[in-house]
Design a protein around this motif. Structure first.
Motif, PDB file in Angstrom:
ATOM      1  N   THR A 229       0.836  -1.204   0.000  1.00  0.00           N
ATOM      2  CA  THR A 229       0.000   0.000   0.000  1.00  0.00           C
ATOM      3  C   THR A 229       0.869   1.251   0.000  1.00  0.00           C
ATOM      4  OG1 THR A 229      -1.787  -1.147   1.173  1.00  0.00           O
ATOM      5  CG2 THR A 229      -1.801   1.264   1.250  1.00  0.00           C
ATOM      6  N   VAL A 230       1.927   1.234   0.788  1.00  0.00           N
ATOM      7  CA  VAL A 230       2.862   2.362   0.820  1.00  0.00           C
ATOM      8  C   VAL A 230       3.470   2.587  -0.556  1.00  0.00           C
ATOM      9  CG1 VAL A 230       5.082   3.168   1.729  1.00  0.00           C
ATOM     10  CG2 VAL A 230       3.381   2.181   3.281  1.00  0.00           C
ATOM     11  N   ASN A 231       3.932   1.517  -1.198  1.00  0.00           N
ATOM     12  CA  ASN A 231       4.518   1.653  -2.538  1.00  0.00           C
ATOM     13  C   ASN A 231       3.492   2.179  -3.540  1.00  0.00           C
ATOM     14  OD1 ASN A 231       7.024   0.717  -1.708  1.00  0.00           O
ATOM     15  ND2 ASN A 231       6.547  -1.414  -2.169  1.00  0.00           N
ATOM     16  N   CYS A 232       2.265   1.712  -3.396  1.00  0.00           N
ATOM     17  CA  CYS A 232       1.177   2.154  -4.262  1.00  0.00           C
ATOM     18  C   CYS A 232       0.968   3.661  -4.125  1.00  0.00           C
ATOM     19  CB  CYS A 232      -0.098   1.406  -3.839  1.00  0.00           C
ATOM     20  SG  CYS A 232      -1.303   1.211  -5.132  1.00  0.00           S
ATOM     21  N   LEU A 233       0.945   4.143  -2.893  1.00  0.00           N
ATOM     22  CA  LEU A 233       0.752   5.569  -2.622  1.00  0.00           C
ATOM     23  C   LEU A 233       1.948   6.393  -3.101  1.00  0.00           C
ATOM     24  CD1 LEU A 233      -0.838   5.291   0.931  1.00  0.00           C
ATOM     25  CD2 LEU A 233      -1.964   6.225  -1.096  1.00  0.00           C
ATOM     26  N   LYS A 234       3.151   5.851  -2.961  1.00  0.00           N
ATOM     27  CA  LYS A 234       4.344   6.575  -3.415  1.00  0.00           C
ATOM     28  C   LYS A 234       4.312   6.794  -4.921  1.00  0.00           C
ATOM     29  CE  LYS A 234       7.627   5.347   0.256  1.00  0.00           C
ATOM     30  NZ  LYS A 234       8.855   4.582   0.606  1.00  0.00           N
ATOM     31  N   GLN A 235       3.914   5.784  -5.664  1.00  0.00           N
ATOM     32  CA  GLN A 235       3.818   5.916  -7.118  1.00  0.00           C
ATOM     33  C   GLN A 235       2.769   6.950  -7.508  1.00  0.00           C
ATOM     34  OE1 GLN A 235       6.833   4.510  -8.344  1.00  0.00           O
ATOM     35  NE2 GLN A 235       5.424   4.354 -10.062  1.00  0.00           N
ATOM     36  N   CYS A 236       1.663   6.926  -6.789  1.00  0.00           N
ATOM     37  CA  CYS A 236       0.582   7.884  -7.050  1.00  0.00           C
ATOM     38  C   CYS A 236       1.050   9.304  -6.748  1.00  0.00           C
ATOM     39  CB  CYS A 236      -0.634   7.522  -6.197  1.00  0.00           C
ATOM     40  SG  CYS A 236      -2.093   8.505  -6.543  1.00  0.00           S
ATOM     41  N   LEU A 237       1.730   9.469  -5.629  1.00  0.00           N
ATOM     42  CA  LEU A 237       2.218  10.790  -5.236  1.00  0.00           C
ATOM     43  C   LEU A 237       3.230  11.326  -6.247  1.00  0.00           C
ATOM     44  CD1 LEU A 237       2.392  13.132  -3.247  1.00  0.00           C
ATOM     45  CD2 LEU A 237       4.064  11.804  -1.920  1.00  0.00           C
ATOM     46  N   LYS A 238       4.075  10.441  -6.759  1.00  0.00           N
ATOM     47  CA  LYS A 238       5.080  10.861  -7.744  1.00  0.00           C
ATOM     48  C   LYS A 238       4.418  11.505  -8.963  1.00  0.00           C
ATOM     49  CE  LYS A 238       8.673   8.961 -10.795  1.00  0.00           C
ATOM     50  NZ  LYS A 238       9.365   7.728 -11.245  1.00  0.00           N
ATOM     51  N   VAL A 239       3.309  10.922  -9.413  1.00  0.00           N
ATOM     52  CA  VAL A 239       2.631  11.435 -10.607  1.00  0.00           C
ATOM     53  C   VAL A 239       1.870  12.718 -10.316  1.00  0.00           C
ATOM     54  CG1 VAL A 239       0.894  10.929 -12.372  1.00  0.00           C
ATOM     55  CG2 VAL A 239       2.499   9.145 -11.652  1.00  0.00           C
ATOM     56  N   VAL A 240       1.129  12.772  -9.198  1.00  0.00           N
ATOM     57  CA  VAL A 240       0.360  13.999  -8.923  1.00  0.00           C
ATOM     58  C   VAL A 240       1.300  15.168  -8.619  1.00  0.00           C
ATOM     59  CG1 VAL A 240      -1.734  12.802  -8.215  1.00  0.00           C
ATOM     60  CG2 VAL A 240      -0.045  13.419  -6.474  1.00  0.00           C
ATOM     61  N   ARG A 241       2.443  14.882  -8.009  1.00  0.00           N
ATOM     62  CA  ARG A 241       3.454  15.938  -7.837  1.00  0.00           C
ATOM     63  C   ARG A 241       3.924  16.449  -9.197  1.00  0.00           C
ATOM     64  NH1 ARG A 241       7.653  13.594  -3.248  1.00  0.00           N
ATOM     65  NH2 ARG A 241       6.663  14.514  -1.389  1.00  0.00           N
ATOM     66  N   ARG A 242       4.102  15.537 -10.121  1.00  0.00           N
ATOM     67  CA  ARG A 242       4.549  15.908 -11.456  1.00  0.00           C
ATOM     68  C   ARG A 242       3.508  16.787 -12.149  1.00  0.00           C
ATOM     69  NH1 ARG A 242       9.345  15.595 -14.284  1.00  0.00           N
ATOM     70  NH2 ARG A 242       9.690  13.382 -13.820  1.00  0.00           N
TER      71      ARG A 242
ATOM     72  N   SER B 143       2.389  20.793  -8.450  1.00  0.00           N
ATOM     73  CA  SER B 143       2.888  20.950  -7.076  1.00  0.00           C
ATOM     74  C   SER B 143       4.130  21.833  -7.134  1.00  0.00           C
ATOM     75  CB  SER B 143       3.247  19.587  -6.465  1.00  0.00           C
ATOM     76  OG  SER B 143       4.426  19.057  -7.051  1.00  0.00           O
ATOM     77  N   VAL B 144       4.747  22.056  -5.993  1.00  0.00           N
ATOM     78  CA  VAL B 144       5.992  22.836  -5.959  1.00  0.00           C
ATOM     79  C   VAL B 144       7.222  21.927  -6.017  1.00  0.00           C
ATOM     80  CG1 VAL B 144       5.006  24.796  -4.737  1.00  0.00           C
ATOM     81  CG2 VAL B 144       5.933  22.873  -3.424  1.00  0.00           C
ATOM     82  N   HIS B 145       6.985  20.622  -6.135  1.00  0.00           N
ATOM     83  CA  HIS B 145       8.107  19.688  -6.238  1.00  0.00           C
ATOM     84  C   HIS B 145       8.939  20.029  -7.478  1.00  0.00           C
ATOM     85  CE1 HIS B 145      10.204  15.788  -6.746  1.00  0.00           C
ATOM     86  NE2 HIS B 145      10.071  15.696  -5.425  1.00  0.00           N
ATOM     87  N   PRO B 146      10.269  19.900  -7.413  1.00  0.00           N
ATOM     88  CA  PRO B 146      11.117  20.242  -8.577  1.00  0.00           C
ATOM     89  C   PRO B 146      10.741  19.527  -9.871  1.00  0.00           C
ATOM     90  CG  PRO B 146      12.478  19.923  -6.623  1.00  0.00           C
ATOM     91  CD  PRO B 146      11.082  19.527  -6.237  1.00  0.00           C
ATOM     92  N   SER B 147      10.072  18.390  -9.780  1.00  0.00           N
ATOM     93  CA  SER B 147       9.678  17.641 -10.971  1.00  0.00           C
ATOM     94  C   SER B 147       8.391  18.158 -11.609  1.00  0.00           C
ATOM     95  CB  SER B 147       9.477  16.161 -10.625  1.00  0.00           C
ATOM     96  OG  SER B 147       8.352  16.005  -9.766  1.00  0.00           O
ATOM     97  N   SER B 148       7.718  19.095 -10.955  1.00  0.00           N
ATOM     98  CA  SER B 148       6.363  19.481 -11.367  1.00  0.00           C
ATOM     99  C   SER B 148       6.325  20.275 -12.670  1.00  0.00           C
ATOM    100  CB  SER B 148       5.691  20.292 -10.266  1.00  0.00           C
ATOM    101  OG  SER B 148       4.423  20.751 -10.686  1.00  0.00           O
ATOM    102  N   LEU B 149       5.463  19.813 -13.572  1.00  0.00           N
ATOM    103  CA  LEU B 149       5.195  20.560 -14.801  1.00  0.00           C
ATOM    104  C   LEU B 149       4.228  21.713 -14.546  1.00  0.00           C
ATOM    105  CD1 LEU B 149       4.696  17.507 -17.194  1.00  0.00           C
ATOM    106  CD2 LEU B 149       6.676  19.040 -17.152  1.00  0.00           C
ATOM    107  N   GLY B 150       3.523  21.654 -13.433  1.00  0.00           N
ATOM    108  CA  GLY B 150       2.601  22.731 -13.079  1.00  0.00           C
ATOM    109  C   GLY B 150       1.472  22.904 -14.077  1.00  0.00           C
TER     110      GLY B 150
END
Length: 517
Positions: free
Chosen positions: A309-322, A325-332
């Motif tokens: 479940t943790v890994n599942c959430l991490k993958q999801c967070l990676k994409v929504v940040r992209r 968000s203010v994450h350096p990877s974010s396309l905004g």
């Protein structure tokens, strides 16, 4: 009318299969009266819903008022069906909405009271507070508060006459009870048989019931409530529980905050639309599945430790940040440009398409290609938004349409990279075998006869004028959203650039951290 998701906290959930060594027998009650549903009563404290029970969210304020009114008037209310476990918890097999609606009135908790605050760790979404207050006002206007009925027993002169009169018989009124005999397997079988024969269970809700122990099911429910409420992950270690809650909260924050309010008067809109809506659960479940490349959650193994479940959430967070968000990877990606219609309606198909599009860009290492043409890309999807609408109509439902929207986005990047102009591209898209059905030209004109502005037209006017004044990224020329803005040095720090105003410019996080390098 919005569903009243706020009733879910009133009867807590518990695992059917929890067993204790309890000796002796207990006499089952035949009826449930008003006193039994008071917060501090012995009966109410032992009342539970199965942990796989769908959220108590199908009733709006009118149905709640109607149920309470029927109870007070002595009208026939269908019996509730209960089952007592070895732990002496009393599980509601059928009738959770009826009991929740009545206990909401009795405890003055329509989602914002003491019970709900404890259930959600003191964090109540504004949408829930608004729905609760709307229900409370309807109750007071049509029925009166439970506290007034209790006051009428001792001081009838202090309440209105109709409350004083009905209060005399309130103690004699009760809901009939039927009991399921047998073990937890018999109770669970009865639950599904009864609930599928009555009001049909929403397709997504039924899917979540079936995958309640799978990582995608747990992740979806965690995101839905921002890691608050009933903890479907409570069997995991404290460290894993905390990790799940933190990840789910951030995903919820990025996807659904701030709350969507209509008519639209701000461009600060949630990328996922309204979380408390008919599409909220399906949007999250599809988001979790898509970001983890899962087609059939039911084929997954149960998550025993919580690590999946943790890994599942991490993958999801990676994409929504992209995405935003203010994450350096974010396309905004600006919500109004990518996820909303011109009149302010959220478009789930476009949301899922963006998720798919971002993942494909990452897989092919093409983020810079997208940034190269982003300004024209965004001009196209606004000017020719009717093409996306036609794709959705062709495939009938958002979940079937979004892969084709994503493919069209990739085609758009390729055509722009080949130096086709924005206005030349529609013909090129139609020439593709995948999109030959597209009818070019948006000739559908709305006939207006009213002199008043509808909510949708008010939103359209605001979006049109506000977007025209929106700042653009100094590096790619795309629209900037307040949740994804960084300040870029014109002359780099390593080249001696200073932090003065003249040396600063606005940029998307990804453009600032990667694209310009």
């Amino acid at each position: 009318m919005a569903k009243n998701n706020v009733l879910d906290a009133l009867i807590p959930r518990e695992d059917f299969e929890v067993e204790d060594d309890v000796s002796g027998t207990t006499r089952n009650v035949a009826t449930i009266g008003a006193r039994d549903l008071e917060f501090e009563s012995f009966f109410f404290s032992a009342l539970r819903k199965p942990d796989f029970q769908r959220e108590t969210s199908e009733w709006d304020e009118k149905r709640i008022v109607s149920l309470v009114e029927s109870f007070i008037s002595g009208d026939l209310i269908p019996a509730v069906i209960l089952w007592r476990s070895a732990t002496s918890y009393t599980f509601v097999i059928d009738g959770a909405h009826r009991l929740s609606a009545l206990s909401a009135w009795i405890n003055d908790d329509y989602g914002d009271g003491l019970i709900s605050k404890q259930f959600y760790d003191g964090v109540i979404p504004q949408e829930q507070i608004d729905a609760a207050e709307k229900t409370r006002k309807a109750i007071r206007r049509n029925i009166g508060s439970y506290s007034d009925y209790k006051l009428a027993l001792r001081s009838p002169e202090k309440v209105v006459p109709h409350i004083a009169e009905k209060a005399k018989s309130l103690g004699a009124l009760a809901i009939q009870v039927q009991w399921v005999e047998g073990d937890s397997r018999k109770a669970e079988s009865s639950f599904f048989k009864i609930n599928q024969q009555a009001a049909s269970i929403d397709k997504t809700e039924l899917e979540l019931l079936k995958i309640r122990r799978k990582p995608t099911g747990i992740a979806t429910r965690a995101i839905l409530r921002s890691g608050k409420g009933h903890k479907y992950w409570s069997s995991y270690s404290e460290a894993v529980q905390e990790n799940i809650q933190q990840l789910a909260e951030e995903i919820n924050q990025i996807t659904f905050q701030p709350s969507l309010v209509n008519p639209i008067k701000t461009l600060d809109l949630p990328i996922g639309g309204k979380i408390f809506s008919a599409q909220g659960q399906s949007l999250i479940l599809e988001l979790v599945n898509k970001t983890n490349n899962i087609e059939k959650s039911q084929e997954l193994e149960d998550d025993v430790s919580g690590d999946k479940t943790v890994n599942c959430l991490k993958q999801c967070l990676k994409v929504v940040r992209r995405i935003n968000s203010v994450h350096p990877s974010s396309l905004g990606l600006h919500p109004v440009v990518y996820f909303y219609s011109k009149d302010g309606r959220h478009k789930p198909a476009s949301f899922w398409a963006a998720v798919d599009f971002v993942q494909k860009l990452e897989a092919s290492n093409r983020f810079n290609d997208f940034c190269d043409v982003r300004s024209d890309f965004e001009e196209f999807i606004q000017k020719y938004d009717y093409i996306v609408q036609q794709i959705v109509r062709k495939h009938r439902i958002a979940s079937a349409a979004y892969p084709f929207i994503s493919s069209m986005y990739l085609m758009l990047v390729d055509l722009l990279k080949q130096s086709y102009t924005v206005d030349e591209i529609p013909d090129r898209i139609k020439a593709s075998s995948d999109f030959s059905y597209i009818a070019l030209g948006d000739d559908v004109a709305e006939e207006i006869s009213s002199r008043d502005f509808s909510r949708e037209r008010k939103s359209a006017i605001f979006i049109r004028d506000a977007l025209a004044g929106t700042a653009l990224c100094s590096l790619c020329g795309g629209y900037l959203h307040k949740n994804s803005i960084t300040i870029d040095h014109v002359v780099r720090r390593e080249d001696g650039g200073l932090g003065n105003i003249e040396n600063g410019r606005l940029a998307h996080p990804y453009c600032n951290s990667t694209y310009k390098c």
